[in-house]
Design a protein around this motif. Sequence first.
Motif, mmCIF file in Angstrom:
data_model
loop_
_atom_site.group_PDB
_atom_site.id
_atom_site.type_symbol
_atom_site.label_atom_id
_atom_site.label_comp_id
_atom_site.label_asym_id
_atom_site.label_seq_id
_atom_site.Cartn_x
_atom_site.Cartn_y
_atom_site.Cartn_z
ATOM 1 N N ARG A 91 10.369 -11.610 -23.162
ATOM 2 C CA ARG A 91 9.269 -12.032 -24.035
ATOM 3 C C ARG A 91 8.706 -13.387 -23.586
ATOM 4 O O ARG A 91 7.491 -13.624 -23.665
ATOM 5 C CB ARG A 91 9.743 -12.106 -25.485
ATOM 6 C CG ARG A 91 9.997 -10.738 -26.135
ATOM 7 C CD ARG A 91 10.405 -10.882 -27.590
ATOM 8 N NE ARG A 91 10.668 -9.614 -28.227
ATOM 9 C CZ ARG A 91 9.732 -8.831 -28.763
ATOM 10 N NH1 ARG A 91 8.455 -9.210 -28.738
ATOM 11 N NH2 ARG A 91 10.059 -7.690 -29.335
ATOM 12 N N LYS A 92 9.560 -14.279 -23.125
ATOM 13 C CA LYS A 92 9.103 -15.585 -22.653
ATOM 14 C C LYS A 92 8.227 -15.440 -21.410
ATOM 15 O O LYS A 92 7.198 -16.115 -21.277
ATOM 16 C CB LYS A 92 10.288 -16.498 -22.340
ATOM 17 C CG LYS A 92 9.883 -17.920 -21.945
ATOM 18 C CD LYS A 92 11.093 -18.801 -21.681
ATOM 19 C CE LYS A 92 10.669 -20.257 -21.446
ATOM 20 N NZ LYS A 92 9.681 -20.393 -20.350
ATOM 21 N N SER A 93 8.629 -14.547 -20.499
ATOM 22 C CA SER A 93 7.833 -14.317 -19.290
ATOM 23 C C SER A 93 6.449 -13.798 -19.637
ATOM 24 O O SER A 93 5.451 -14.205 -19.036
ATOM 25 C CB SER A 93 8.546 -13.326 -18.368
ATOM 26 O OG SER A 93 9.742 -13.871 -17.851
ATOM 27 N N VAL A 94 6.385 -12.899 -20.617
ATOM 28 C CA VAL A 94 5.090 -12.368 -21.056
ATOM 29 C C VAL A 94 4.244 -13.487 -21.652
ATOM 30 O O VAL A 94 3.055 -13.639 -21.338
ATOM 31 C CB VAL A 94 5.284 -11.238 -22.084
ATOM 32 C CG1 VAL A 94 3.938 -10.822 -22.680
ATOM 33 C CG2 VAL A 94 5.963 -10.036 -21.437
ATOM 34 N N ALA A 95 4.858 -14.298 -22.521
ATOM 35 C CA ALA A 95 4.143 -15.398 -23.173
ATOM 36 C C ALA A 95 3.639 -16.423 -22.168
ATOM 37 O O ALA A 95 2.564 -17.013 -22.350
ATOM 38 C CB ALA A 95 5.048 -16.075 -24.194
ATOM 39 N N ASP A 96 4.383 -16.610 -21.076
ATOM 40 C CA ASP A 96 4.005 -17.580 -20.043
ATOM 41 C C ASP A 96 3.014 -17.015 -19.029
ATOM 42 O O ASP A 96 2.640 -17.686 -18.063
ATOM 43 C CB ASP A 96 5.252 -18.075 -19.301
ATOM 44 C CG ASP A 96 6.153 -18.932 -20.177
ATOM 45 O OD1 ASP A 96 5.686 -19.396 -21.236
ATOM 46 O OD2 ASP A 96 7.333 -19.126 -19.809
ATOM 47 N N GLY A 97 2.612 -15.751 -19.209
ATOM 48 C CA GLY A 97 1.654 -15.131 -18.299
ATOM 49 C C GLY A 97 2.229 -14.765 -16.956
ATOM 50 O O GLY A 97 1.505 -14.651 -15.962
ATOM 51 N N GLU A 98 3.547 -14.565 -16.904
ATOM 52 C CA GLU A 98 4.205 -14.268 -15.633
ATOM 53 C C GLU A 98 4.426 -12.776 -15.396
ATOM 54 O O GLU A 98 5.063 -12.394 -14.413
ATOM 55 C CB GLU A 98 5.544 -15.000 -15.570
ATOM 56 C CG GLU A 98 5.402 -16.514 -15.534
ATOM 57 C CD GLU A 98 6.732 -17.221 -15.475
ATOM 58 O OE1 GLU A 98 7.769 -16.539 -15.613
ATOM 59 O OE2 GLU A 98 6.743 -18.452 -15.295
#
Length: 215
Positions: A65-72
Amino acid sequence: MSTAERRGLLIILSSPSGAGKSTLAKRLMAWDETLTFSVSATTRRPRAGETDGKDYFFVTEEAFRKSVADGEMLEHAHVFGNFYGSPKPPVETAINAGRDVLFDIDWQGAQQIRNSALGPYTLSIFILPPSIPELHRRLVSRGQDDAETIAKRMQKSWDEISHWDGYDYVLINDDLDTTEAKLKTIIAAERLKFAQQPRLSDHVRSLQTEFEELP
């Protein structure tokens, strides 16, 4: 701007489970060793024989979820209770260096990539099974899933197939060798498109200069 002879392609293979896209992807990788396979990240548990970083990047839901939120994540989806996605940085590095990246993803992921900034460099191909009974036979014969999971995959197959017309090319996989040959022809032609060759404009300008300098 890429300094390579050509830009890399994002080659997307999609199909319902059991139609053959994973087998075809492996054959393409064996055919052209310069192809880079996009290793997906997933929150599901590893299956027997799977290696982290090779088959998938196995991550926690929090990390995903963090990767998605960071646009990665170039694309991501929630399938059968787990998250799947394609990390963006290695893909951008590869295509800027002129290397094609191969994706084994579903229609949702394909659509997200087509709508992204990398959409112009995307080649999407959908693989159809020759029949639904044959699709079911292949799912059973590969021995990876229990009966309940196979039933869920069969239910989902029509939803996958219904998006067939959103792809650049559609192939019926009734014979692996024939389908493989068609895929190679498509990729070879797409690599020669004007949009994939950033240095063509410079060459044409050089030709124009030479023409003007003729006596």
